[in-house]
Design an enzyme around this catalytic site. Structure first.
Site, PDB file in Angstrom:
ATOM      1  N   ARG A 267      73.506 -44.927 -57.269  1.00  0.00           N
ATOM      2  CA  ARG A 267      73.474 -43.561 -57.785  1.00  0.00           C
ATOM      3  C   ARG A 267      73.538 -42.580 -56.623  1.00  0.00           C
ATOM      4  NH1 ARG A 267      68.920 -44.169 -62.661  1.00  0.00           N
ATOM      5  NH2 ARG A 267      69.971 -45.946 -63.664  1.00  0.00           N
ATOM      6  N   ARG A 282      63.237 -43.406 -54.881  1.00  0.00           N
ATOM      7  CA  ARG A 282      64.591 -42.904 -55.174  1.00  0.00           C
ATOM      8  C   ARG A 282      65.540 -43.374 -54.084  1.00  0.00           C
ATOM      9  NH1 ARG A 282      64.591 -38.971 -59.225  1.00  0.00           N
ATOM     10  NH2 ARG A 282      62.541 -38.112 -59.710  1.00  0.00           N
ATOM     11  N   GLU A 354      57.493 -43.555 -63.301  1.00  0.00           N
ATOM     12  CA  GLU A 354      58.412 -44.276 -64.196  1.00  0.00           C
ATOM     13  C   GLU A 354      58.920 -45.558 -63.543  1.00  0.00           C
ATOM     14  OE1 GLU A 354      62.947 -44.040 -65.832  1.00  0.00           O
ATOM     15  OE2 GLU A 354      62.021 -42.177 -65.144  1.00  0.00           O
ATOM     16  N   SER A 357      62.788 -47.285 -68.638  1.00  0.00           N
ATOM     17  CA  SER A 357      63.134 -46.340 -69.692  1.00  0.00           C
ATOM     18  C   SER A 357      63.856 -47.120 -70.784  1.00  0.00           C
ATOM     19  CB  SER A 357      64.028 -45.229 -69.137  1.00  0.00           C
ATOM     20  OG  SER A 357      64.200 -44.198 -70.080  1.00  0.00           O
TER      21      SER A 357
END
Length: 432
Positions: A267, A282, A354, A357
């Site tokens: 990403r 991240r 998190e 999901s």
């Protein structure tokens, strides 16, 4: 993608649901285009009717050997006019399609209202030794962040990752690399052995049509890494797994389909500038075990609960405290109708983060992919429902294992479930 027929049948209702997501979503552009289409379609149909009537009259005159020159002159005028109207109508159809493709999915009625993560609703929490409703046990010493733990153990090298590829890339070494592999293998064995998923090893590159099918394109192209051959590195294994049924008509007895995969994910946009710049939370490249289900429409919400439970079982077996939150309408992803986030407790950060999901997209992806099933033999095909969930993110699981397993002497005690995958290693000790 939403059903244009349903939108036209209940434009106010669909718009009201979309507005629950916030951001000023409305169907004004679609209303305008729809009005133009309706007017143009009437004009086109009138010209077609006039052409057909003239053609019939010309045939009648020919049969009577009568002169039809005046009718031919009228046909010459109608032909170009009709062709122009049809071209204009086709262009409007394409504009409508573009607008519809950019619309997110509508939230399920059970999704709470809200604008962002602050409005998400906790559904339950779990902690080792306490079970549902339990709270994390405080560490009897000052907890370290995972980056300090990893560097002390000599298993994570952030500087090497930056030297090789730049910021937000990391090198795992020795038992760190083995721990990452152990986590992924543990998850795959759990999902295939106990939860009924078929393991798949898909490509980590995909074409534009594939990414359109699951909703990453065209809206999120800037978040993707693109190759010079017009292929994209996948942001999640959801993309190739879900697209295995693209363009297919499945038989009823083939459903439900449950698939899982361990892949690298890529990403470009790894969060807001300056946010989570340290550590593994991240990254531009990370590993994830993904779960995908393809089911009958009437079974998709039961499937969502089951899929979420499968992700929860990973955390329970890893002895990690976590909570489940129902995302509010304004915080859900583009294609989701309902989403549960699993947030794992990180003592070093002093907060839940998190780690998974789990979403039901209903027929949103299926419509984009043209993925259908036949409810009855020889029956009319219907769109399937698709679901996806992290089962779970490997890097974030590693973070949680390090932070929750840390001990006062700088070592890390591993969850029992991982010991067989670590060759019997129960404790990670600082490098000498």
């Amino acid at each position: 993608m939403l059903d244009i027929k349903q939108i036209r049948a209940d434009m106010e209702g669909v718009e009201a649901k979309l507005q629950r997501r916030g951001g000023g979503l409305n169907l004004a552009a679609l209303r305008d285009l729809d009005q133009q289409q309706r007017a143009l379609r009437v004009q086109t149909e009138e010209l077609q009717a006039k052409r057909n009537a003239l053609s019939k009259e010309i045939g009648a005159r020919k049969a009577q050997k009568a002169d039809a020159a005046d009718l031919f002159e009228q046909m010459k005028e109608i032909g170009p006019a009709l062709k122009a109207k049809e071209a204009e109508l086709k262009e409007l159809d394409e504009q409508v399609q573009t607008v519809v493709e950019a619309l997110p999915n509508t939230p399920h009625d059970s999704v709470p209202d809200g604008a962002d993560e602050n409005d998400n609703v906790e559904a339950r929490r779990w902690a080792p030794g306490a079970g549902v409703g339990g709270e994390p046990t405080p560490l009897p010493f000052e907890a370290l962040n995972h980056w300090d733990i990893g560097e002390r153990l000599g298993i994570i090298d952030f500087e090497a990752g930056a030297k090789i590829a730049g910021a937000r890339f990391t090198v795992f070494k020795g038992l760190g690399a083995r721990l990452s592999r152990a986590l992924a293998n543990f998850m795959l064995d759990l999902h295939t052995g106990e939860h009924g998923y078929m393991e798949v090893l898909p490509p980590v590159m995909a074409n534009a049509q594939t990414l359109f099918g699951t909703g990453q394109l065209p809206k999120f192209e800037e978040d993707l890494f693109k190759t010079q051959d017009d292929l994209y590195l996948i942001p999640t294994a959801e993309v190739p797994l879900t697209n295995l049924v693209a363009g297919e008509i499945l038989e009823a007895d083939q459903l439900p389909l449950r698939m899982t995969a361990w892949t690298g994910c890529f990403r470009r946009e790894a969060g807001a500038a300056g946010k989570d710049t340290r550590g593994l939370i991240r990254q531009h490249q990370f590993d994830k075990v993904e779960m995908v289900q393809v089911v009958r429409p009437e079974e998709s919400y039961d499937a969502l609960e089951a899929l979420t439970g499968h992700a929860e079982m990973v955390l329970q077996r890893l002895e990690l405290p976590y909570r489940v939150v129902t995302l509010c309408a304004g915080d859900m992803g583009f294609g989701a109708t309902k989403t549960y986030d699993l947030e794992v407790w990180l003592p070093g950060a002093g907060r839940y983060r998190e780690i998974s999901s789990c979403s039901n997209t209903e027929s949103f992806q299926a419509r984009r992919m043209k993925a259908r099933f036949r409810p009855e033999p020889q029956g009319k095909p219907e769109l399937v429902h698709t679901l996806n969930g992290s089962g779970v993110a490997v890097g974030r699981a590693l973070v949680a294992v390090l932070e929750n397993g840390q001990q006062a002497d700088g070592s890390v005690r591993l969850p029992k479930a991982l010991v067989p995958y670590m060759g019997g290693v129960e404790v990670l000790t600082p490098a000498p």
